[in-house]
Design an enzyme around this catalytic site. Structure first.
Site, PDB file in Angstrom:
ATOM      1  N   CYS A 144      18.244   8.283  28.602  1.00  0.00           N
ATOM      2  CA  CYS A 144      19.532   8.488  29.277  1.00  0.00           C
ATOM      3  C   CYS A 144      19.899   9.964  29.319  1.00  0.00           C
ATOM      4  CB  CYS A 144      20.620   7.692  28.566  1.00  0.00           C
ATOM      5  SG  CYS A 144      22.224   7.906  29.343  1.00  0.00           S
ATOM      6  N   CYS A 147      23.600  10.645  28.906  1.00  0.00           N
ATOM      7  CA  CYS A 147      24.140  10.585  27.536  1.00  0.00           C
ATOM      8  C   CYS A 147      23.699  11.794  26.711  1.00  0.00           C
ATOM      9  CB  CYS A 147      23.651   9.337  26.802  1.00  0.00           C
ATOM     10  SG  CYS A 147      23.528   7.867  27.778  1.00  0.00           S
ATOM     11  N   ASP A 148      22.464  12.196  26.859  1.00  0.00           N
ATOM     12  CA  ASP A 148      21.870  13.134  25.899  1.00  0.00           C
ATOM     13  C   ASP A 148      21.546  14.515  26.457  1.00  0.00           C
ATOM     14  OD1 ASP A 148      21.976  11.114  23.986  1.00  0.00           O
ATOM     15  OD2 ASP A 148      20.073  10.280  24.645  1.00  0.00           O
TER      16      ASP A 148
END
Ligand code: NAP
Length: 320
Positions: A144, A147-148
């Site tokens: 992701c 997200c990261d």
């Protein structure tokens, strides 16, 4: 004690809180079926589905300026709630479809009962299954970018895959990373020309083609490199990097129904097209769990609508 949304036998339970499940909920709720939607059905999966891990959604009709994935999901959820959908936020650990009402058991031991079931459990990111991947998962290995990506400011990251997701994630990651290398096992891309073009025109993006990742190297929760194998010559080499983002497709979340609901060769639920009926009467499927061709938010929403209408008509037939 007041009645809980989990009590009694429901007309319809919807498993899954992505665009398919939420659209099914809007339609079922507006048909006065008071649906119960179980969100967070699959262990570790994001509530709200894959769309909550996306940034801009530019191709969902009705939003000429685009909309953020999480906002789109929040809006759909509010709409479903407004018409009378109840929600349970829990993993479902067992499903018994051998008799009606169907029963579902949640992780906390609650038993849910329903006359009909709409399966909208989506699909989860595919893993490479190479040494180092599990050990460094969440510590440099991710599926992701949204997200990261933030953690990789001024770093070098690789994105594995040659589809639209790989191109999108790579382009997105250039907002943070100093360099992004797309590692793809072939020379041709599965991604659409416009997405490939966008990545190719980005000066931070490089390509390692005809290459597979055979190992993720690192220690103490830090990725230091990947070992690449040339798919033509078989030659191995290490490529130094700080992060590894996987964009190699998805696996449908069907394990709750193993051996019960029919699946195709790739593991997706089979429906009696153009309906959303599965092989078990009273069970309908929609969204990515039954679609490996289109896999778009809008097509998932479309099948969710179909599943709710199918369930409503089936329930009416039962009542007759
Ligand atoms: P995908 O189209 O299935 O592509 C997966 C890619 O990963 C392929 O290039 C595949 O290689 C590679 N791959 C699969 N298993 C691998 C393995 N074990 N090792 C190395 N490489 C592997 O998946 P996706 O990119 O996630 O896209 C899914 C759907 O969503 C598509 O319909 C896509 O159009 C859509 N999508 C659209 C957008 C957008 O329009 N904004 C963004 C993202 C996704 P091969 O090509 O060699 O098989």
């Amino acid at each position: 004690m007041s009645e809980q949304p989990t009590d009694g036998t429901h007309d319809v339970i919807i498993l899954g809180s992505g665009p398919a499940g939420l659209t099914a909920a809007v339609y079922a709720a507006r048909a006065n079926l008071a649906p119960l939607l179980v969100e967070g059905v699959v262990e570790g999966g994001p509530t709200g589905g894959q769309l909550t891990l996306t940034t801009d959604v530019e191709n969902f009709p009705g939003f000429p300026e685009g909309i953020m994935g999480p906002e789109l999901i929040t809006n759909m959820r509010s709409q479903a709630e407004r018409f009378g959908t109840s929600f349970v936020t829990e993993d479902v650990v067992r499903a018994d479809l051998s008799a009606r009402p169907f029963t579902l058991e949640t992780a906390s031991g609650v038993t849910l009962r329903s006359r009909s079931l709409i399966v909208a459990t989506g699909a989860k990111p595919r893993r490479l299954d190479v040494p180092g991947e599990d050990e460094l998962w969440g510590s440099g290995v991710s599926a992701c970018a949204t997200c990261d990506g933030f953690f990789f400011r001024d770093r070098h990251v690789i994105v594995v895959g040659g589809g639209d997701s790989a191109m999108e994630e790579a382009t997105f990651l250039t907002k943070f990373a100093a360099k992004v290398t797309i590692v793809h096992r072939r020379e041709e891309f599965r991604a659409s020309a416009i997405m490939v073009d966008r990545a190719q025109r980005n000066e931070k993006v490089e390509f390692a083609l005809n290459a597979t990742v055979t190992r993720v190297n690192g220690a103490d929760g830090v990725v230091s490199s990947v070992t690449l194998e040339d798919t033509v010559t078989g030659e191995q080499r290490d490529l130094a990097c700080d992060g590894v983002f996987l964009a190699i497709g998805h696996i449908p979340n069907t394990w709750l129904f193993d051996g019960v609901l029919d699946t195709d060769d790739e593991g997706y639920l089979v429906v009696d097209d153009p309906s959303t009926r599965t092989n078990v009467e009273g069970v309908f499927a929609c969204g990515d769990v039954m679609d490996h061709t289109y896999r778009q938010a809008i097509t998932a929403a479309g099948t969710g609508c179909r599943a709710a209408i199918d369930a409503e008509r089936w329930l009416a037939d039962q009542d007759d």
